[in-house]
Scaffold this motif. Structure first.
Motif, PDB file in Angstrom:
ATOM      1  N   LEU A  82       2.930  18.286 -41.567  1.00  0.00           N
ATOM      2  CA  LEU A  82       4.010  19.144 -40.564  1.00  0.00           C
ATOM      3  C   LEU A  82       4.406  20.345 -41.643  1.00  0.00           C
ATOM      4  N   LEU A  83       4.049  21.421 -41.037  1.00  0.00           N
ATOM      5  CA  LEU A  83       4.019  22.528 -41.512  1.00  0.00           C
ATOM      6  C   LEU A  83       4.938  23.590 -40.816  1.00  0.00           C
ATOM      7  N   PHE A  84       6.094  23.861 -41.204  1.00  0.00           N
ATOM      8  CA  PHE A  84       6.789  24.868 -40.472  1.00  0.00           C
ATOM      9  C   PHE A  84       8.068  25.613 -40.939  1.00  0.00           C
ATOM     10  N   GLY A 139       8.153  19.238 -49.527  1.00  0.00           N
ATOM     11  CA  GLY A 139       8.639  20.115 -50.266  1.00  0.00           C
ATOM     12  C   GLY A 139       9.172  21.222 -49.338  1.00  0.00           C
ATOM     13  N   VAL A 140      10.088  22.151 -49.811  1.00  0.00           N
ATOM     14  CA  VAL A 140      10.948  23.022 -49.236  1.00  0.00           C
ATOM     15  C   VAL A 140      10.817  24.536 -50.139  1.00  0.00           C
ATOM     16  N   LEU A 141      10.119  25.645 -49.328  1.00  0.00           N
ATOM     17  CA  LEU A 141      10.119  26.938 -50.104  1.00  0.00           C
ATOM     18  C   LEU A 141      11.083  27.931 -49.265  1.00  0.00           C
ATOM     19  N   GLY A 157      10.940  27.333 -45.385  1.00  0.00           N
ATOM     20  CA  GLY A 157       9.574  26.667 -45.215  1.00  0.00           C
ATOM     21  C   GLY A 157       9.665  25.263 -45.560  1.00  0.00           C
ATOM     22  N   ILE A 158       8.996  24.406 -44.640  1.00  0.00           N
ATOM     23  CA  ILE A 158       9.026  23.003 -44.875  1.00  0.00           C
ATOM     24  C   ILE A 158       7.754  22.119 -44.828  1.00  0.00           C
ATOM     25  N   GLY A 159       7.120  21.825 -45.857  1.00  0.00           N
ATOM     26  CA  GLY A 159       5.907  20.802 -45.637  1.00  0.00           C
ATOM     27  C   GLY A 159       6.046  19.363 -45.920  1.00  0.00           C
TER      28      GLY A 159
HETATM   29  C1  BTN Z   1       7.020  22.986 -52.814  1.00  0.00           C
HETATM   30  O1  BTN Z   1       7.452  22.016 -52.798  1.00  0.00           O
HETATM   31  O2  BTN Z   1       6.450  23.699 -53.657  1.00  0.00           O
HETATM   32  C2  BTN Z   1       7.336  23.698 -51.440  1.00  0.00           C
HETATM   33  C3  BTN Z   1       6.223  23.554 -50.382  1.00  0.00           C
HETATM   34  C4  BTN Z   1       6.664  24.304 -49.092  1.00  0.00           C
HETATM   35  C5  BTN Z   1       5.369  24.295 -48.073  1.00  0.00           C
HETATM   36  C6  BTN Z   1       5.706  24.838 -46.941  1.00  0.00           C
HETATM   37  S1  BTN Z   1       4.611  24.488 -45.530  1.00  0.00           S
HETATM   38  C7  BTN Z   1       5.329  25.399 -44.424  1.00  0.00           C
HETATM   39  C8  BTN Z   1       5.832  26.983 -45.159  1.00  0.00           C
HETATM   40  N1  BTN Z   1       4.746  27.639 -45.276  1.00  0.00           N
HETATM   41  C9  BTN Z   1       4.248  27.948 -46.637  1.00  0.00           C
HETATM   42  O3  BTN Z   1       3.202  28.680 -47.108  1.00  0.00           O
HETATM   43  N2  BTN Z   1       4.967  27.035 -47.515  1.00  0.00           N
HETATM   44  C10 BTN Z   1       5.867  26.512 -46.725  1.00  0.00           C
END
Ligand code: BTN
Length: 273
Positions: A82-84, A139-141, A157-159
């Motif tokens: 799940l990428l959003f 992970g969350v960015l 951003g959440i993966g």
């Molecule tokens: C981490 O734990 O380093 C954070 C990861 C965040 C990934 C998500 S996926 C959707 C969004 N688009 C990206 O390029 N990154 C975030």
């Protein structure tokens, strides 16, 4: 409602419908791409247009340049994760961004806990990695845009690793997924359901946290803190993690007795979290 691309994987296709059914402020509009470079970049680009509303969401089945924290790449093959990214139009001081990031981590934790069906096993590793039994599942960015001394908007951003059953060797011992952690025989979870849960959870907390700080969610964070009481290292110094302070900083009691408050960066657990 725009017509859905028939090529979309069925477990993502209902994302907009499920998010709308929750009745919250996040998830409209919701764009789903088969592939994009990075949903964070899609959200940041659209966020520059003032007409793009609070709560707009970009979802992708695959990313060609998925980004993680600390400049790392985020594995984004099609059909698995799940990428959003969510655009939050919160006007607050920059010091509220770390608490918002923690609120996002907590919303992801709660949604993952529902998906794997084991609440006690799912923790947040400061600042916002989500771990199941010590392995990273999400992970969350967070990237914010400032206007003067105020935050203009925040992109979260959440993966979440959902269907992955085999990880590349370099991360196999560190990473896990909903498919690997859910009870054997449990039906596969739709990525759209996890997405709707995260949006509902974040919607519940984000404005309060942006305006008032961590207060309301601090106790929940403390309960799911993967690092609390653990031996950690930060910038080469060892210590014991002593929880998260009201500003969202990680408190470390160093082996030399000093108390340090870490604003950002990487903290390594010296033992399994
Ligand atoms: C981490 O734990 O380093 C954070 C990861 C965040 C990934 C998500 S996926 C959707 C969004 N688009 C990206 O390029 N990154 C975030």
């Amino acid at each position: 409602v725009s017509r859905l691309d028939p090529r979309l994987p069925p477990d993502l296709a209902r994302a907009a419908e499920l998010a709308r059914a929750r009745g919250g402020r996040l998830g409209a509009p919701l764009a789903i791409a088969l592939e994009t470079e990075s949903t964070n970049d899609d959200a940041k680009r659209a966020g520059r247009d003032p007409a793009t509303p609070h709560g707009a969401v970009w979802v992708a089945d695959a990313q060609t340049r998925g980004r993680g924290r600390q400049g790392r790449a985020w594995l984004s093959p099609r059909g698995e994760n799940l990428l959003f990214s969510v655009l939050l139009r919160v006007t607050c001081p920059p010091g509220r961004v770390p608490p918002i990031a923690l609120a996002a981590g907590l919303a992801v934790r709660d949604a993952v806990a529902t998906a794997v069906g084991d609440d006690a096993a799912v923790k947040v590793k400061w600042p916002n990695d989500v771990l199941v039994r010590g392995k990273k599942i999400a992970g969350v960015l967070v990237e914010s845009s400032l206007s003067g001394a105020r935050v203009e908007h925040v992109v979260v951003g959440i993966g979440v690793n959902v269907h992955t059953r085999a990880f590349p060797e370099e991360i196999a011992s560190l990473a896990t997924s909903v498919a690997l952690e859910a009870a054997p025989g449990a039906p596969p979870t739709d990525r759209a359901e996890i997405l709707a849960d995260v949006l509902a959870g974040l919607d519940h907390d984000v404005e309060h946290v942006a305006h008032k700080g961590l207060g309301m969610i601090h106790a929940r964070l403390a309960r799911s803190d993967a690092l609390a009481g653990r031996a950690v290292t930060h910038e080469g110094a060892r210590g014991i993690a002593r929880g998260i302070d009201p500003d969202g900083r990680l408190v470390i009691e160093r082996d030399d007795g000093a108390i340090v408050r870490v604003v950002s960066g990487e903290v390594l657990a010296a033992e399994r979290a």
